[in-house]
Write an enzyme that holds these catalytic residues in place. Structure first.
Site, short mmCIF file in Angstrom:
data_model
loop_
_atom_site.label_atom_id
_atom_site.label_comp_id
_atom_site.label_asym_id
_atom_site.label_seq_id
_atom_site.Cartn_x
_atom_site.Cartn_y
_atom_site.Cartn_z
N HIS A 37 0.84 -1.21 0.00
CA HIS A 37 0.00 0.00 0.00
C HIS A 37 0.87 1.26 0.00
O HIS A 37 0.49 2.28 0.56
CB HIS A 37 -1.00 -0.01 1.16
CG HIS A 37 -2.11 -1.01 0.94
ND1 HIS A 37 -3.21 -0.74 0.18
CD2 HIS A 37 -2.23 -2.30 1.34
CE1 HIS A 37 -3.99 -1.81 0.13
NE2 HIS A 37 -3.41 -2.78 0.82
N ALA A 126 -6.42 -14.30 -6.03
CA ALA A 126 -5.48 -14.69 -4.98
C ALA A 126 -4.51 -13.56 -4.67
O ALA A 126 -3.67 -13.68 -3.79
CB ALA A 126 -4.71 -15.94 -5.40
N LEU A 128 -2.24 -12.41 -6.79
CA LEU A 128 -0.95 -12.63 -7.46
C LEU A 128 -0.95 -12.00 -8.85
O LEU A 128 -0.18 -12.37 -9.72
CB LEU A 128 -0.64 -14.14 -7.53
CG LEU A 128 -0.51 -14.85 -6.17
CD1 LEU A 128 -0.29 -16.35 -6.36
CD2 LEU A 128 0.60 -14.26 -5.31
N SER A 130 -3.27 -11.77 -11.49
CA SER A 130 -3.69 -12.41 -12.74
C SER A 130 -4.19 -11.35 -13.72
O SER A 130 -3.96 -11.47 -14.93
CB SER A 130 -4.75 -13.48 -12.49
OG SER A 130 -5.83 -12.95 -11.77
N GLU A 163 -6.54 -0.30 -16.48
CA GLU A 163 -7.25 -0.90 -15.33
C GLU A 163 -7.98 0.19 -14.53
O GLU A 163 -9.11 0.00 -14.11
CB GLU A 163 -6.27 -1.68 -14.44
CG GLU A 163 -6.96 -2.25 -13.22
CD GLU A 163 -6.59 -3.69 -12.89
OE1 GLU A 163 -5.86 -4.32 -13.65
OE2 GLU A 163 -7.08 -4.16 -11.85
N ASP A 175 1.77 -3.78 -9.71
CA ASP A 175 1.53 -5.10 -10.32
C ASP A 175 1.94 -5.12 -11.79
O ASP A 175 2.68 -6.00 -12.24
CB ASP A 175 0.04 -5.47 -10.21
CG ASP A 175 -0.45 -5.44 -8.78
OD1 ASP A 175 0.41 -5.37 -7.88
OD2 ASP A 175 -1.66 -5.48 -8.57
N TYR A 225 -10.22 -0.89 -0.48
CA TYR A 225 -9.01 -0.36 -1.12
C TYR A 225 -9.14 1.14 -1.41
O TYR A 225 -8.27 1.94 -1.04
CB TYR A 225 -8.77 -1.13 -2.42
CG TYR A 225 -7.46 -0.86 -3.11
CD1 TYR A 225 -6.30 -1.55 -2.77
CD2 TYR A 225 -7.37 0.09 -4.11
CE1 TYR A 225 -5.10 -1.31 -3.42
CE2 TYR A 225 -6.17 0.33 -4.76
CZ TYR A 225 -5.05 -0.38 -4.42
OH TYR A 225 -3.85 -0.13 -5.06
C1 GLA Z 1 -2.95 -4.32 -5.18
C2 GLA Z 1 -2.82 -3.17 -6.16
C3 GLA Z 1 -1.39 -2.61 -6.12
C4 GLA Z 1 -0.96 -2.28 -4.69
C5 GLA Z 1 -1.25 -3.45 -3.74
C6 GLA Z 1 -1.00 -3.10 -2.30
O1 GLA Z 1 -2.14 -5.38 -5.58
O2 GLA Z 1 -3.12 -3.59 -7.46
O3 GLA Z 1 -1.30 -1.49 -6.96
O4 GLA Z 1 -1.59 -1.11 -4.25
O5 GLA Z 1 -2.59 -3.89 -3.87
O6 GLA Z 1 0.36 -2.91 -2.05
#
Ligand code: GLA
Length: 393
Positions: A37, A126, A128, A130, A163, A175, A225
């Site tokens: 975060h 999950a 990770l 995807s 996104e 990500d 979030y």
């Molecule tokens: C998700 C979001 C990322 C990041 C993390 C938390 O994976 O897609 O951009 O904010 O949460 O670190």
């Protein structure tokens, strides 16, 4: 990697035989080692690409349609290349559609239609990445097919924008960046404000990284979030009484933050901001200790990160906490924390080689007893970012 020959067979079964060549691309999933975060606060993150992800088979069509199919989901159909719009019922297809929309937004109209078959190895929901993996592999493949430059930093930025603006998830850059720019056996130390980054060799010595999937699904869009994001923005507004130019929390050093924390009025907002300031500092210290090869010190920082996400940022939840608690009871575990957005998803633990089997057995049993959910474990190797697959035919 999956069997490419089998996927090619599946491709021609779905889309028919043609002269044009089927090309194969792959983008990995990612795991974040520390720095949670912090990305949307312009702070540092330290993710790594996985050795499994999304494989994309792609071929030119003779018309201006996009044929979209996946080995993971039954939903598949063809849509026109032009005038792409988000449709809830298009489900997973909104990710590749978002990239076509994004390319058009950047002035890159596709010269033709394509057929695309996706094969995903990352468990959905999950944490990770995807979705980032689908976005990045689509952007990379389409740019190459169109004979364009495929700059992986630009692809990360564009995929995040798609996104945010097309799918409507206000994620940070981590990500997509990790999926696009990862390197085998390296983690990425990324400054999310400037996008400066360095690849840091991740030497795990006599330890393994183990990902534990709580199998509690993590709904990013519905989750808290966005609430966390706006709390961080509130903290910035309050701190502008001392730093009028401040844009993002990550632009402050820990010392500057601490000296001025009392400017943040709301107690909850203050706890959120403290997590961010301290977590960014933990990333910095992680790089220092890992450079000296001090895995034990890194494990301690991982533990501190989880505790802060639990107590200050409040994004862990019963399942992640139960798995981390169980992990820390196993001898030979140097550190354990949640990874990704939280509210379910995965943990990451640093475990001595000799304790890996015991870890999987004991954490699995204790976690299931505590939550009634069956977890999955993956011993994690660090892989490469997006690329064209030119191996097995
Ligand atoms: C998700 C979001 C990322 C990041 C993390 C938390 O994976 O897609 O951009 O904010 O949460 O670190």
């Amino acid at each position: 990697m999956p069997q490419i020959s089998e996927l090619k067979r599946e491709f021609t079964q779905r889309f028919g035989e043609r002269e044009d060549e089927i090309r194969v691309f792959h983008a990995p999933g990612r795991v974040n080692l520390i720095g949670e975060h912090t990305d949307y606060n312009g702070g540092a993150v330290f993710p790594a690409a996985l050795t499994f992800g999304t494989t994309l088979l792609i071929r030119k069509r003779g018309d201006r349609q996009l044929g979209l199919a996946s080995t993971n989901f039954p939903l598949s159909h063809a849509i026109p290349v032009d005038g792409i719009v988000f449709k809830e019922e298009d489900d997973w297809m909104n990710y590749p559609k978002g990239i076509v929309w994004e390319l058009a937004f950047r002035g890159i109209g596709l010269s033709t239609g394509y057929d695309l078959l996706f094969h995903g190895e990352i468990p959905n929901g999950a944490g990770l990445s995807s979705s980032a993996s689908i976005e990045v592999v689509t952007a990379y493949a389409l740019l190459i097919m169109e004979g364009r430059k495929a700059d992986t930093v630009e692809i990360a930025v564009w995929s995040q924008h798609a996104e945010n603006e097309f799918v409507g998830v206000k994620c940070g850059i981590m990500d997509q960046f990790a999926v696009a720019n990862g390197k085998k056996e390296h983690a990425i130390h990324l400054n999310c404000d400037t996008l400066d980054y360095e690849l840091v060799p991740f030497r795990s010595g006599d330890c393994k990284l183990i990902i534990g999937n709580t199998n509690k699904r993590r709904g990013l869009v519905d989750s808290k979030y966005n609430e966390r994001r706006s709390q961080c923005e509130q903290a910035v507004k309050d701190l502008r009484s001392v730093f009028p130019e401040l844009q993002l929390l990550g632009q402050l050093t820990l010392e500057e933050y601490r000296a001025n924390e009392s400017r943040i009025e709301d107690e909850t907002v203050r706890r959120r901001a403290r997590h961010v300031a301290e977590e960014i500092d933990r990333v910095k210290r992680s790089i220092e200790v890992l450079t000296r090869g001090d895995l034990a010190a890194f494990g301690t920082l991982m533990n501190a990160s989880h505790d802060s996400l639990r107590d200050l940022y409040e994004v862990t939840g019963a399942e992640l906490d139960a798995m981390v608690d169980a992990a820390r009871e196993v001898p030979g575990v140097l550190g354990s924390r949640m990874t990704g957005a939280g509210f379910g998803g995965c943990t990451i633990s640093l475990v001595r080689d000799s304790s890996v089997n015991r870890f999987i057995e004991e954490v699995g049993a204790k976690y299931e007893a505590a939550t009634g959910l069956k977890p999955d474990f993956y011993v994690c190797d660090i892989g490469d970012g997006v690329r064209e697959w030119k191996g097995e035919a």
